[in-house]
Write an enzyme that holds these catalytic residues in place. Structure first.
Site, short mmCIF file in Angstrom:
data_model
loop_
_atom_site.label_atom_id
_atom_site.label_comp_id
_atom_site.label_asym_id
_atom_site.label_seq_id
_atom_site.Cartn_x
_atom_site.Cartn_y
_atom_site.Cartn_z
N ASP A 112 0.88 -1.22 0.04
CA ASP A 112 0.00 0.01 -0.03
C ASP A 112 0.99 1.22 -0.18
O ASP A 112 2.16 1.04 0.13
CB ASP A 112 -0.75 0.13 1.12
CG ASP A 112 -2.15 0.72 1.11
OD1 ASP A 112 -2.15 1.98 0.20
OD2 ASP A 112 -3.50 0.53 1.49
N SER A 177 -2.94 17.90 -2.48
CA SER A 177 -1.73 17.60 -3.45
C SER A 177 -0.78 17.25 -2.55
O SER A 177 0.35 16.58 -2.71
CB SER A 177 -1.71 18.51 -4.61
OG SER A 177 -2.55 18.58 -5.36
N GLU A 262 4.07 24.02 -11.87
CA GLU A 262 2.77 23.36 -11.90
C GLU A 262 2.73 22.73 -13.56
O GLU A 262 1.86 21.63 -13.62
CB GLU A 262 1.47 24.31 -11.86
CG GLU A 262 0.14 23.81 -11.93
CD GLU A 262 -0.29 23.09 -10.85
OE1 GLU A 262 0.66 22.96 -9.95
OE2 GLU A 262 -1.40 22.84 -10.49
N SER A 275 7.08 6.88 -21.44
CA SER A 275 8.12 5.94 -21.24
C SER A 275 7.98 4.38 -20.77
O SER A 275 8.76 3.57 -20.94
CB SER A 275 9.11 6.91 -20.06
OG SER A 275 9.36 7.92 -20.44
N THR A 335 13.92 18.42 -22.50
CA THR A 335 12.55 18.07 -23.00
C THR A 335 12.88 17.26 -24.36
O THR A 335 12.42 16.59 -24.73
CB THR A 335 11.65 19.22 -23.18
OG1 THR A 335 11.84 19.92 -21.88
CG2 THR A 335 10.19 18.78 -23.40
N LYS A 338 14.20 13.76 -24.18
CA LYS A 338 13.12 12.85 -24.15
C LYS A 338 12.62 12.43 -25.49
O LYS A 338 12.42 11.20 -25.62
CB LYS A 338 11.99 13.67 -23.01
CG LYS A 338 12.45 13.38 -21.74
CD LYS A 338 11.17 13.84 -20.86
CE LYS A 338 11.47 13.72 -19.52
NZ LYS A 338 11.76 12.62 -18.73
#
Lengths: 566, 309
Positions: A112, A177, A262, A275, A335, A338
């Site tokens: 968990d 969050s 954000e 990915s 970026t 990737k």
């Protein structure tokens, strides 16, 4: 290949007795099971996604023709405020937490999350935030945009309590969050299966780790900022009021100091999903595991340093503009790395065109456009022309719809069999993708031109000059195609719960531990937690099974091929 | 579909795959065709009013060329690998885990492209940020030195002479205040919505806002500059030929944000001189008239009112 590891045994708890899973609605309300909470997260946030989508369609209807009078200015302003806030705070950020809730413990071999009760609290705070915010519909919804710039959001210019509902939403979803992020971090740091070092962490888990760290760094800033706004509005302070020695620009700095991280909070878990999916369906290991993990970390670091590129047109010294241009350029490098790595993962694979893969590939092709237009916006003199226009609207939707939403759909198609035990309809999934892909590009590609044609964002009407009428009509038509595509997936999910083909534990022949258990997994997840020997533990498991049973189980790869690093 | 015989499923899957490949290639090709046959406002920002807008347009086009090359390269590699490496009978996926040299190579490559873009931006920044001198036959402007909020980033022409207009954003209208040669701002010429300016003359703008944040934007005359309460922002333009340039507020300022329009009308310097003098005379007359009325009101207030009940 190493022989079966019997020499080293670490003590572990083995379940001998499992309670049957409780049923009934009370069991859902009181649950602390990460899988149930994950499903509750996913369903709740998807409902908010549909609400936000309806808001978007209403706006597109209004903009379908010049000088349209379908909506009043105040309704229109309320709609874009609701739409932006919903999509950011009630959909993309928490749905990633939903995926993480369900799959993170499974992927790292935990039973968990580290703090199951805290986990439940996170979910209920999220729901409370959404209800409080949408409650404002019954009195006066906020109209200041999801950015709520001061002084427009101050009590002088937004006297109704819509802004207060927005502030309450930020606080509630923010705490939700934050607690979730601490939980993810603690779980990843402490509860990995034996043998799962940092170099064997699935890339989705890497992205959730970084997502959690970014949330922990960014959320306190916005929580502070909205508290200042609240006291400005009701208790006579003047933090954002220039006549009391405050500064409206302070709000923009605080907001974007949170707001830009954000953006990466919303996209990095999507990167993680991509990915995971690509190597499974290309039947090939991910290309450059370390580079992808490292680029996730460096994106997160740079994400904290680029906030003022949202403020290039504010009164700022040239040296400030230059700093934020360079830092924004820098973030394009990891970026880009990737994207190159994903394409290289497909290269020389044997690609199976299943729906999760198609959504992932659609993601790459759309996200690339969003990344490239981001470079335009980073060049600040060019940004002076483009900022606050439909070019920016197009850019951010290429990143958030093309990026986050397509990766979320890839995740839904990829993981639905594990969560429900049944496959989603492939044919309907592909139609859904086709409509979403076409609809998305028809809606948003033309919006670049709308912005270049001089139309600012957040306007409820526009004059019939140039091609604005035609371009906006095209965009509106596209938005409905996109909506039909999304609707097909909703139908697909509901239908497949009943009639979907039984999935079995590992329908995709995937690489990570969540596919080790039956679908859906039992309450305790693992009877015995397997020892992890590589970054693709399920490949090892299948290999071992094949060896021990001496059967010709299809491995989805040629076992004789040795793993090479050229 | 899963109840179909295996062979049929296979055929279906293949056609479907082909349809998707075609659809994907079609979408990419369509996008490119659209790009090729595009008119100016489809692909580039508006320009043609002032040199800074033209320079921004040029800079944008340089970025666009680089972006197009990268776009075609990456999308091309993506589509190629999807077509070439789709699962076939007996095909075996290469178990490659990475290639350090290649990965370092494309990291450096991406960085180099961005360094080039940064250098180009720096090279063009002076022309965009710093205004030129007015033409010799432009409107005779005073040296800008009595500007109250002198700032390090206020643009000034080399000779320091420009027509400095104050732009003030108010919900939902723009107000323009013209300079004069005294310190009293109450008798300056002003106008709303339409700004009249002389051609061949460098116009510098001091932009601020009355109530909430606004953003000054006339696309053909350069980029946006936000007016934020408590701050002054700066930009400039210089128009060569008479004409009208339209724009509107670009920062959400409330319900009528969409209707907060602005336009700049450029006229010959001589005509501007007449316009400005007329405006100033009108304002002086109005001020004098207002003074008379106030005097009369004040006298009426001190005289006992006879007809009062």
């Amino acid at each position: 290949m190493a022989a079966v590891d019997t020499a080293v045994r670490i003590p572990e708890i083995t379940a001998h007795h499992v309670e049957p899973e409780p049923t009934g609605w009370v069991s859902w309300v009181t649950t602390t099971d990460h899988k149930r909470l994950g499903i509750m997260y996913l369903v709740t946030t998807f409902v908010f996604f549909l609400l936000g989508g309806v808001e978007a369609l209403l706006m597109r209807v209004q903009l379908g023709a010049p000088d349209n009078t379908f909506l009043t200015p105040s309704t229109y302003n309320a709609l874009f405020t609701l739409h932006g806030t919903t999509m950011v705070f009630l959909f993309v950020v928490p749905i990633m937490a939903g995926f993480a809730n369900y799959f993170l413990p499974l992927m790292i071999g935990a039973r968990d999350m580290a703090f199951p009760k805290l986990n439940a609290l996170s979910y209920w705070l999220l729901l409370a935030g959404g209800i409080v915010f949408y409650g404002s519909l019954f009195f006066a919804p906020p109209e200041a945009g999801w950015t709520s710039y001061a002084p427009l959001s101050g009590s002088a210019f937004s006297p109704t309590s819509g802004i207060d509902a927005w502030i309450f939403l930020i606080h509630l979803t923010g705490i939700s969050s934050l607690l979730g992020a601490i939980n993810f971090y603690a779980t990843i740091a402490n509860m990995r299966a034996p043998g799962m070092g940092w170099g064997r962490l699935p890339l989705f888990v890497w992205s959730i780790l970084v997502y959690a760290i970014l949330l922990i760094l960014a959320l306190p800033v916005i929580a502070g900022a909205v508290t200042l706004l609240l006291t400005d509005r009701h208790f006579g302070t003047g933090f954002f009021d220039q006549s009391q020695g405050g500064d409206p620009l302070l709000w923009q700095h605080l907001f974007w100091f949170f707001g830009h991280p954000e953006v990466y909070i919303m996209i990095l878990p999507g990167f993680g999903i991509i990915s995971e999916v690509l190597p499974v369906f290309a039947r090939k290991p991910i290309f450059g595991y370390k580079a992808i993990a490292a680029s996730t970390v460096s994106i997160a670091f740079l994400a904290m340093l680029v906030w003022a590129h949202h403020m290039f047109s504010t009164p700022s010294a040239t040296i400030v503009l230059i700093f934020f241009m360079i830092s924004s350029f820098l973030i394009a490098v990891p970026t880009g790395v990737k994207i190159f790595n994903w394409v290289a993962t497909l290269w020389r694979g044997t690609i199976e065109f299943k729906t999760p893969l198609i959504f992932s590939v659609g993601f790459i092709s759309i996200f690339l456009v969003g990344g490239i237009t981001g470079v335009f916006l980073a060049v600040f003199p060019v940004d002076w022309q483009l900022t606050d226009t439909y070019f920016v609207v197009a850019h951010l939707h290429y990143v958030l719809v093309g990026g986050s939403v397509f990766s979320i759909f890839a995740g839904i198609y990829y993981w639905f069999p594990k969560m429900s035990g049944r496959m989603l309809g492939e044919s309907m999934g592909k139609w859904s993708f086709a409509l979403m892909y076409v609809g998305f590009n028809v809606t948003f590609l033309i919006q670049h031109a709308i912005g270049l044609d001089g139309m600012p964002r957040r306007v409820y009407e526009y004059p019939d000059v140039g091609h604005l009428g035609l371009y906006n009509l095209i965009s509106t038509i596209g938005s409905f195609i996109l909506a039909v595509g999304i609707g097909l997936t909703v139908i697909n999910v509901v239908r497949s719960l009943k009639v979907g083909v039984k999935a079995g534990p590992d329908p995709w022949k995937a690489n990570t531990l969540e596919w080790f258990m039956p679908s859906p997994p039992p309450v305790n997840n693992f009877d015995a937690i397997p020892r992890v020997r590589s970054v693709e533990p399920m490949k090892d498991v299948r290999r071992q099974v094949a060896r021990q049973t001496a059967s010709s189980i299809e491995l989805g790869e040629d076992p004789s091929m040795s793993e090479s690093r050229a | 579909m899963n109840r179909m015989p295996a062979a049929l499923t296979c055929v279906h899957a293949r056609t479907r795959r082909r349809v998707f490949t075609l659809a994907f290639a079609g979408a990419v090709a369509g996008g490119l065709a659209l790009a090729a046959g595009a008119s100016a406002d489809l692909l580039t920002p508006e320009s043609g009013g002032s040199a800074n807008a033209d320079d921004i347009d040029t800079l944008y086009k340089i970025v666009l060329v680089v972006a197009t090359v990268i776009f075609i390269g990456v999308e091309g590699a993506l589509v190629y690998s999807l077509v070439k490496f789709r699962a076939r009978k007996n095909a075996v996926a290469a178990q490659i885990r990475g290639n350090t040299r290649l990965e370092i190579g494309w990291t450096i490559g991406a960085a180099v492209v961005l360094v080039v873009l940064a250098v180009v931006t720096f090279a063009m920044l002076g022309g965009i940020r710093t205004p030129p001198n007015s033409d010799a036959d432009g409107f005779a402007t005073p040296v800008v030195q009595n500007v109250s909020s002198a700032s390090a980033f206020q643009p000034r022409p080399p000779n320091g002479r420009s027509l400095n207009i104050k732009v003030n954003g108010q919900r939902y209208v723009w107000r323009y205040t013209y300079p004069d040669d005294d310190d009293n701002v109450l008798n300056n010429a002003f106008s709303y919505v339409e700004m009249v300016v002389p051609t061949k003359t460098t116009i510098t703008l001091n932009i601020d806002a009355q109530d909430v944040a606004h953003s000054w934007w006339i696309p053909a005359l350069g980029g946006k500059f936000d007016g934020v309460p408590g701050h002054t922002n700066f930009t400039w333009f210089k128009i060569d030929k008479p004409g009208v340039y339209r724009g509107q507020c670009a920062e959400l300022c409330g319900r009528n944000h969409a209707d907060m329009v602005a336009q700049v009308r450029a006229v010959e310097p001589a005509e501007f001189k007449t316009w400005l003098e007329t405006k100033e005379r009108e304002i002086d007359e109005n001020n004098a008239g207002a003074l008379e009325r106030r005097k009369a009101d004040a006298e009426a207030a001190t005289t006992p009112a006879e007809e009062a009940p």
